[in-house]
Scaffold this active site. Structure first.
Site, mmCIF file in Angstrom:
data_model
loop_
_atom_site.group_PDB
_atom_site.id
_atom_site.type_symbol
_atom_site.label_atom_id
_atom_site.label_comp_id
_atom_site.label_asym_id
_atom_site.label_seq_id
_atom_site.Cartn_x
_atom_site.Cartn_y
_atom_site.Cartn_z
ATOM 1 N N ASP A 98 0.845 -1.197 0.000
ATOM 2 C CA ASP A 98 0.000 0.000 0.000
ATOM 3 C C ASP A 98 0.886 1.254 0.000
ATOM 4 O OD1 ASP A 98 -2.406 1.423 0.212
ATOM 5 O OD2 ASP A 98 -2.370 1.401 2.410
ATOM 6 N N ASP A 120 2.914 5.033 -5.494
ATOM 7 C CA ASP A 120 2.188 6.277 -5.266
ATOM 8 C C ASP A 120 3.108 7.454 -5.555
ATOM 9 O OD1 ASP A 120 0.773 8.443 -4.483
ATOM 10 O OD2 ASP A 120 0.387 7.772 -2.438
ATOM 11 N N HIS A 196 -7.836 10.175 3.452
ATOM 12 C CA HIS A 196 -7.409 9.207 4.470
ATOM 13 C C HIS A 196 -7.767 9.692 5.877
ATOM 14 C CE1 HIS A 196 -4.556 8.015 1.158
ATOM 15 N NE2 HIS A 196 -5.042 6.845 1.531
ATOM 16 N N HIS A 227 -9.276 4.888 -2.402
ATOM 17 C CA HIS A 227 -8.575 5.006 -1.117
ATOM 18 C C HIS A 227 -9.440 5.827 -0.167
ATOM 19 C CE1 HIS A 227 -4.351 3.589 -1.937
ATOM 20 N NE2 HIS A 227 -4.950 3.437 -3.103
ATOM 21 N N GLY A 228 -9.055 5.828 1.098
ATOM 22 C CA GLY A 228 -9.772 6.657 2.068
ATOM 23 C C GLY A 228 -11.236 6.295 2.188
ATOM 24 N N ASN A 270 -10.261 0.563 -0.217
ATOM 25 C CA ASN A 270 -9.246 0.532 0.858
ATOM 26 C C ASN A 270 -9.805 0.996 2.190
ATOM 27 O OD1 ASN A 270 -7.576 -0.049 -1.279
ATOM 28 N ND2 ASN A 270 -6.043 1.491 -0.762
HETATM 29 P P1 13P Z 1 -8.956 5.054 5.412
HETATM 30 O O1 13P Z 1 -8.075 5.970 6.172
HETATM 31 O O2 13P Z 1 -10.227 5.734 4.998
HETATM 32 O O3 13P Z 1 -9.229 3.783 6.119
HETATM 33 O O4 13P Z 1 -8.192 4.678 4.042
HETATM 34 C C1 13P Z 1 -7.225 3.678 4.018
HETATM 35 C C2 13P Z 1 -6.448 3.659 2.745
HETATM 36 O O5 13P Z 1 -6.750 4.312 1.779
HETATM 37 C C3 13P Z 1 -5.266 2.764 2.697
HETATM 38 O O6 13P Z 1 -4.553 2.896 1.511
HETATM 39 O O1 G3H Z 2 -3.396 5.044 3.560
HETATM 40 C C1 G3H Z 2 -2.662 4.687 4.466
HETATM 41 C C2 G3H Z 2 -3.011 3.538 5.311
HETATM 42 O O2 G3H Z 2 -4.086 3.846 6.160
HETATM 43 C C3 G3H Z 2 -1.808 3.023 6.028
HETATM 44 O O3 G3H Z 2 -1.478 3.851 7.080
HETATM 45 O O4 G3H Z 2 0.911 4.386 6.636
HETATM 46 O O5 G3H Z 2 -0.070 4.599 8.938
HETATM 47 O O6 G3H Z 2 0.343 2.350 7.946
HETATM 48 P P1 G3H Z 2 0.033 3.796 7.693
HETATM 49 ZN ZN ZN Z 3 -4.616 4.958 0.759
#
Ligand code: 13P
Ligand code: G3H
Ligand code: ZN
Length: 333
Positions: A98, A120, A196, A227-228, A270
């Site tokens: 990710d 990314d 996010h 995402h998010g 995600n």
């Molecule tokens: P959230 O913060 O909405 O859970 O999104 C997670 C995400 O996009 C991980 O790549």
């Molecule tokens: O989009 C990011 C994910 O929520 C992962 O979060 O980088 O804190 O592990 P992290």
């Molecule tokens: Zn993300």
């Protein structure tokens, strides 16, 4: 598009399942439902994740971020997944990096463990994003891995921002088409109104279905990624705050928008923050209600059960629940 099955699914019918190719999962899901992609960091999450997915009979994606790889040791995560696979032989899933940078993508590609990586470079200029993504795609495809790229700027779309300004942050459909052609990436994370974390919208905004529709028109059959996508359930936030938390104004995506988005080509959704909220609520409530306790296992056990329940619920919302038998059939064909 060429589909490469990197991991052996020979023993699928006998009940032994390997980690599968992300594109194979996308092919089955496209236009019907979305695969939920869940981030993992620790053992309790892994146990709850596999339990919840098997109980709800859903194929799924495990996501590993750079932060997760550094939290303990990247090898620890691999070992936990391998062991979970033995404990839950019915599970069908892909393993995905990710939000990778170039260096981490190459490390994952070379490790032989991942099904797919996300590069990314969305913070770069369009041309630089194309160049970086193309380099990763070339290396990944040579080893049978698939690549998710990102175009557009996620987050920060506030209600007080004028339509023109907020639209500028969303993915431009014409650019998305050119980007996919030039990079050869296999899926695309698009900015369609989400961000996010636990504080997504200032007001009552929803997803920009107009943008999703336009991108799908230009890229028919091509998997899009959202995402998010956490929904930041309000009852969860209230329970956290009642147990000493301070999450004022936390707000997420409407879960009822997952499936309509999936029908328009959003094939991967995600979710990370919602799982963190479950963890926070369970532990805050446990230690509030049992101030004499200092043992990690009682809240850990509650968390695994609650996490599994939460995963099963999310899978219902994205439409992946109940798809496992069909996916197994498709993969063994
Ligand atoms: P959230 O913060 O909405 O859970 O999104 C997670 C995400 O996009 C991980 O790549
Ligand atoms: O989009 C990011 C994910 O929520 C992962 O979060 O980088 O804190 O592990 P992290
Ligand atoms: Zn993300």
């Amino acid at each position: 598009m060429r589909y490469i099955r990197r991991f052996d699914v020979r023993n699928l019918n006998a009940g032994t399942v390997m980690i599968v190719n992300t594109t194979d999962l996308f092919k089955h899901a496209y236009g019907k439902y979305a695969l939920a992609a869940y981030n993992i960091n620790n053992l309790e999450q892994v146990m709850g994740l596999f339990r919840g997915n098997v109980e709800s009979q859903a194929p799924f994606m495990i996501q590993i971020s750079k932060g997760a790889r550094a939290y303990t040791d990247k090898r620890m995560l691999e070992a936990m997944i391998r062991t979970a696979e033995e404990i839950f032989p019915e599970a069908v899933f892909a393993v995905h990096l990710d939000h990778g940078d170039e260096e981490t993508c190459y490390d994952c590609i070379d490790s032989g463990f991942y099904s797919s990586v996300m590069i990314d470079a969305s913070h770069e200029s369009f041309d630089e994003n194309v160049a970086i993504t193309k380099r990763v795609v070339d290396k990944a495809h040579a080893k049978g891995l698939v690549v998710e790229a990102e175009l557009g700027m996620l987050g920060g779309v506030e209600e007080h921002v004028s339509v023109d300004e907020s639209d500028a942050k969303l993915t431009n459909p014409a650019e998305a088409e050119a980007f996919v052609q030039r990079t050869g990436c296999d899926s695309l994370a698009c900015a369609i109104g989400t961000s996010h974390g636990a504080f997504k919208f200032a007001g009552s905004q929803g997803l920009h279905f107009d943008v999703i529709r336009e991108i799908q028109k230009r890229l028919p059959g091509f998997p899009l990624v959202m995402h998010g996508s956490s929904s930041v359930p309000q009852d969860e936030v209230e329970r956290i705050n009642a147990a000493g938390g301070q999450l004022k104004g936390a707000k997420g995506v409407n879960e009822e928008e997952y499936l309509p988005a999936a029908k328009m080509g959003v094939t991967k959704i995600n979710i990370d923050t919602d799982g963190r909220l479950v963890w926070c609520r369970v532990h805050r409530e446990h230690f509030r209600d049992h101030p004499e306790n200092f043992d990690l296992r009682p809240p850990g056990k509650i968390f695994m059960a609650e996490y599994a329940k939460y995963i099963a619920h999310k899978n219902q919302k994205v439409g992946s629940a109940g798809q496992l038998p069909e996916v197994r059939k498709a993969l063994s064909a």
